[in-house]
Enzyme design. Structure first.
Site, PDB file in Angstrom:
ATOM      1  N   GLY A  96       0.746  -1.249  -0.050  1.00  0.00           N
ATOM      2  CA  GLY A  96      -0.033  -0.009   0.085  1.00  0.00           C
ATOM      3  C   GLY A  96       0.887   1.276   0.077  1.00  0.00           C
ATOM      4  N   GLY A  98       0.912   5.297   1.571  1.00  0.00           N
ATOM      5  CA  GLY A  98       0.233   6.291   2.020  1.00  0.00           C
ATOM      6  C   GLY A  98       0.826   7.742   1.490  1.00  0.00           C
ATOM      7  N   VAL A  99       0.241   8.799   2.042  1.00  0.00           N
ATOM      8  CA  VAL A  99       1.121  10.209   1.392  1.00  0.00           C
ATOM      9  C   VAL A  99       2.375  10.208   1.932  1.00  0.00           C
ATOM     10  CG1 VAL A  99       0.846  12.618   1.362  1.00  0.00           C
ATOM     11  CG2 VAL A  99      -1.092  11.553   1.398  1.00  0.00           C
ATOM     12  N   LYS A 121       6.134  -0.685   7.415  1.00  0.00           N
ATOM     13  CA  LYS A 121       5.675   0.664   6.889  1.00  0.00           C
ATOM     14  C   LYS A 121       6.874   1.296   6.816  1.00  0.00           C
ATOM     15  CE  LYS A 121       2.766   4.598   8.266  1.00  0.00           C
ATOM     16  NZ  LYS A 121       1.647   4.792   9.012  1.00  0.00           N
ATOM     17  N   ASP A 219      -7.666   9.674  12.850  1.00  0.00           N
ATOM     18  CA  ASP A 219      -7.833   9.660  11.196  1.00  0.00           C
ATOM     19  C   ASP A 219      -8.627   8.215  10.852  1.00  0.00           C
ATOM     20  OD1 ASP A 219      -7.247  10.436   8.739  1.00  0.00           O
ATOM     21  OD2 ASP A 219      -5.197   9.790   8.394  1.00  0.00           O
TER      22      ASP A 219
HETATM   23  N1  LIG Z   1      -0.103  -3.999   8.427  1.00  0.00           N
HETATM   24  C1  LIG Z   1      -0.592  -3.682   7.030  1.00  0.00           C
HETATM   25  N2  LIG Z   1      -0.878  -4.829   6.283  1.00  0.00           N
HETATM   26  C2  LIG Z   1      -1.011  -4.711   5.081  1.00  0.00           C
HETATM   27  N3  LIG Z   1      -1.326  -3.393   4.422  1.00  0.00           N
HETATM   28  C3  LIG Z   1      -1.084  -2.218   5.151  1.00  0.00           C
HETATM   29  C4  LIG Z   1      -0.666  -2.534   6.577  1.00  0.00           C
HETATM   30  N4  LIG Z   1      -0.491  -1.241   7.045  1.00  0.00           N
HETATM   31  C5  LIG Z   1      -0.889  -0.398   6.042  1.00  0.00           C
HETATM   32  N5  LIG Z   1      -1.144  -1.017   4.541  1.00  0.00           N
HETATM   33  C6  LIG Z   1      -1.643  -0.332   3.582  1.00  0.00           C
HETATM   34  O1  LIG Z   1      -0.879   0.695   3.229  1.00  0.00           O
HETATM   35  C7  LIG Z   1      -1.835   1.640   3.044  1.00  0.00           C
HETATM   36  C8  LIG Z   1      -0.958   3.014   3.826  1.00  0.00           C
HETATM   37  O2  LIG Z   1      -0.642   2.778   5.165  1.00  0.00           O
HETATM   38  P1  LIG Z   1      -0.729   3.837   6.127  1.00  0.00           P
HETATM   39  O3  LIG Z   1      -2.263   4.504   6.387  1.00  0.00           O
HETATM   40  O4  LIG Z   1      -0.389   3.238   7.449  1.00  0.00           O
HETATM   41  O5  LIG Z   1       0.130   4.948   5.720  1.00  0.00           O
HETATM   42  P2  LIG Z   1       0.290   6.537   5.852  1.00  0.00           P
HETATM   43  O6  LIG Z   1       1.352   7.051   5.040  1.00  0.00           O
HETATM   44  O7  LIG Z   1       0.306   6.925   7.415  1.00  0.00           O
HETATM   45  O8  LIG Z   1      -0.925   6.906   5.228  1.00  0.00           O
HETATM   46  P3  LIG Z   1      -1.627   8.458   5.175  1.00  0.00           P
HETATM   47  O9  LIG Z   1      -1.706   8.779   3.586  1.00  0.00           O
HETATM   48  O10 LIG Z   1      -2.974   8.338   5.544  1.00  0.00           O
HETATM   49  O11 LIG Z   1      -0.880   9.478   5.741  1.00  0.00           O
HETATM   50  C9  LIG Z   1      -3.018   1.340   3.967  1.00  0.00           C
HETATM   51  O12 LIG Z   1      -4.114   1.987   3.408  1.00  0.00           O
HETATM   52  C10 LIG Z   1      -3.035  -0.149   3.453  1.00  0.00           C
HETATM   53  O13 LIG Z   1      -3.560  -0.245   2.316  1.00  0.00           O
END
Ligand SMILES: Nc1ncnc2c1ncn2[C@@H]1O[C@H](COP(=O)(O)OP(=O)(O)OP(=O)(O)O)[C@@H](O)[C@H]1O
Length: 430
Positions: A96, A98-99, A121, A219
């Site tokens: 996945g 995120g931003v 992540k 969020d």
């Molecule tokens: N533990 C996990 N297992 C599988 N996929 C995951 C997991 N954690 C996150 N993802 C995928 O990655 C994407 C982004 O993760 P996350 O929301 O934690 O990132 P972010 O950078 O904090 O996002 P944002 O854009 O909200 O700031 C999630 O929508 C999901 O699809």
């Protein structure tokens, strides 16, 4: 019973939704088309700059890639399959984005052959992101250590490490997020009520856990709720915006806009009820496949809130730090949102009768009407504008939609104590 009904009653309550009778709502659809999900990050109060920054990161990333030459891990996150992080985790797939982070799936090289893969992540390489990543680690540690048995529906934290200046969080790996579930299995019209009920209960358990740990998620949205492979279990993820309860830094951009509670927009103190509002938005979206409040701006959001629930209590407006941005001195709504100005909303808004959530929800053929009316009742109680009167998490967990017990079936009784610690019903109260 026709084929459709048997579809609904089949064992796989998380299966593909049957076609639902759709009502044509006045606002639904129109706003969704105008304000795409992406626009949700494109906020006049900061999400725009966040997006802008990320473009900046990408261009800087390209520049730095040239400097690093062979490095796939530059300013922004780039990776290649098979790359081993920290001598420990081999990347097997992308998971996945995120931003400000990239999430990959990886094999733990020190674990057994049959152990499940993990999700990593990888936070982008920037000072503020590093700091919020560290805060996310401490929130995850707190939540995981208070739930040793893994029953509270928050993603499990395993460890963290630094890799080429990127903070990396090792998490349990889940299958997909609820945004993807709605798209894939709800055919964009939503999921079966039985599935929504299961998800609701699990989300309330997660909210209860957050409350017990004094953490506000800040969020909650379908993108931040993950499900397992069989889609019968969900977990909350992305604690990057989480705050300790009671901090109360007033800011109008906390929470992604469509899921943002009115008290945030108005600049009032907030607590756990802000997450309950977001969960309500997610539940509506799960069942209908539509975004309930697709406002293009905070001003547009308030208008949509009032369309649904009527005018804000004056007492609430008087306390808001940002009230004057949206209401005049007589506390009449002042439309600044471009779409509302075009529709001359100011002139009519105070006469608008609230629609309530019920009429916006149509049913699948063959769906249990009793369960549906309980679902509507639950949402009505979540979408209470005054956060102090909103459904609490304990009330949500004992709501008839969740417990399956009938609504209003229980009587309140006045008891008289008998010797030996027993009680006798004296009188039923209405
Ligand atoms: N533990 C996990 N297992 C599988 N996929 C995951 C997991 N954690 C996150 N993802 C995928 O990655 C994407 C982004 O993760 P996350 O929301 O934690 O990132 P972010 O950078 O904090 O996002 P944002 O854009 O909200 O700031 C999630 O929508 C999901 O699809």
């Amino acid at each position: 019973m026709g084929a459709r009904s048997s579809d609904i009653l089949c064992d796989d309550i998380f299966g593909v939704s049957p076609i639902r009778v759709q009502k044509s709502g006045n606002l639904e659809g129109m706003h969704v088309r105008k304000n795409s999900l992406r626009d949700n990050w494109d906020d006049e109060h900061g999400y725009y700059s966040k997006l802008y920054q990320s473009f900046l990161f990408i261009s800087l990333s390209t520049f730095q890639l040239l400097l690093y030459n062979s490095s796939f891990f530059a300013f922004y996150t780039e990776y290649h399959l098979g790359e081993v992080l920290d001598g420990h985790y081999r990347i097997t797939a992308g998971s996945g984005k995120g931003v400000f982070s990239t999430v990959v799936q990886a094999k733990d090289l020190k674990a057994g052959e049959n152990d499940p893969e993990v999700a990593i992540k990888i936070i982008c390489n920037e000072k503020e992101r590093y700091k919020s990543g560290k805060r996310e680690v401490s929130v995850l540690e707190k939540l995981s250590s208070a739930d040793r048995e893994d029953k509270r529906h928050c993603v499990r934290f395993i460890s963290s490490f630094m890799y080429r200046d990127h903070l990396c969080l090792v998490l349990e790996s889940l299958h997909m997020n609820l945004r993807e579930v709605i798209k894939k299995f709800g055919r964009d019209i939503g999921l079966k009520l039985t599935a929504v009920r299961t998800y609701s209960k699990q989300l309330f358990i997660a909210l209860k856990h957050l409350k017990d740990c004094s953490i506000l998620h800040c969020d909650i949205k379908p993108d931040n709720i993950l499900v397992n492979g069989s889609r019968n279990m969900l977990k909350l993820c992305d604690f990057g915006s989480a705050l300790p309860a009671g901090i109360n830094d007033i800011t109008p951009i906390l929470v992604s806009r469509f899921y943002r509670a009115p008290e945030i927009i108005l600049g009032l103190p907030y607590d756990h009820s802000l997450d309950m509002w977001s969960v309500g938005c997610c539940l509506y979206e799960l069942y209908t496949g539509k975004i309930l409040f697709p406002g293009g701006t905070n001003n547009g959001m308030l208008w949509l809130h009032m369309e649904l629930k009527g005018p804000f209590p004056k007492k609430m407006l008087r306390k808001g730090a940002f009230t004057t941005q949206h209401f005049d001195q007589d506390l009449n709504f002042h439309a600044t949102d471009e779409n509302l100005v075009k529709k001359a909303v100011n002139k009519v808004c105070m006469n608008v009768k609230p629609s309530g959530v019920g009429p916006k929800i149509s049913s699948f053929p063959g769906e249990d009407p009793k369960m549906l009316s309980r679902f509507k009742d639950l949402l009505e109680k979540i979408f209470v504008l005054d956060p102090q009167k909103r459904l609490t998490v304990s009330q949500a967990l004992s709501h008839p939609f969740i417990t399956g017990r009938s609504m209003g079936g229980r009587k309140c009784a006045l008891l008289a104590e008998l010797p030996g610690g027993r009680y006798h019903i004296r009188q039923y109260l209405s």
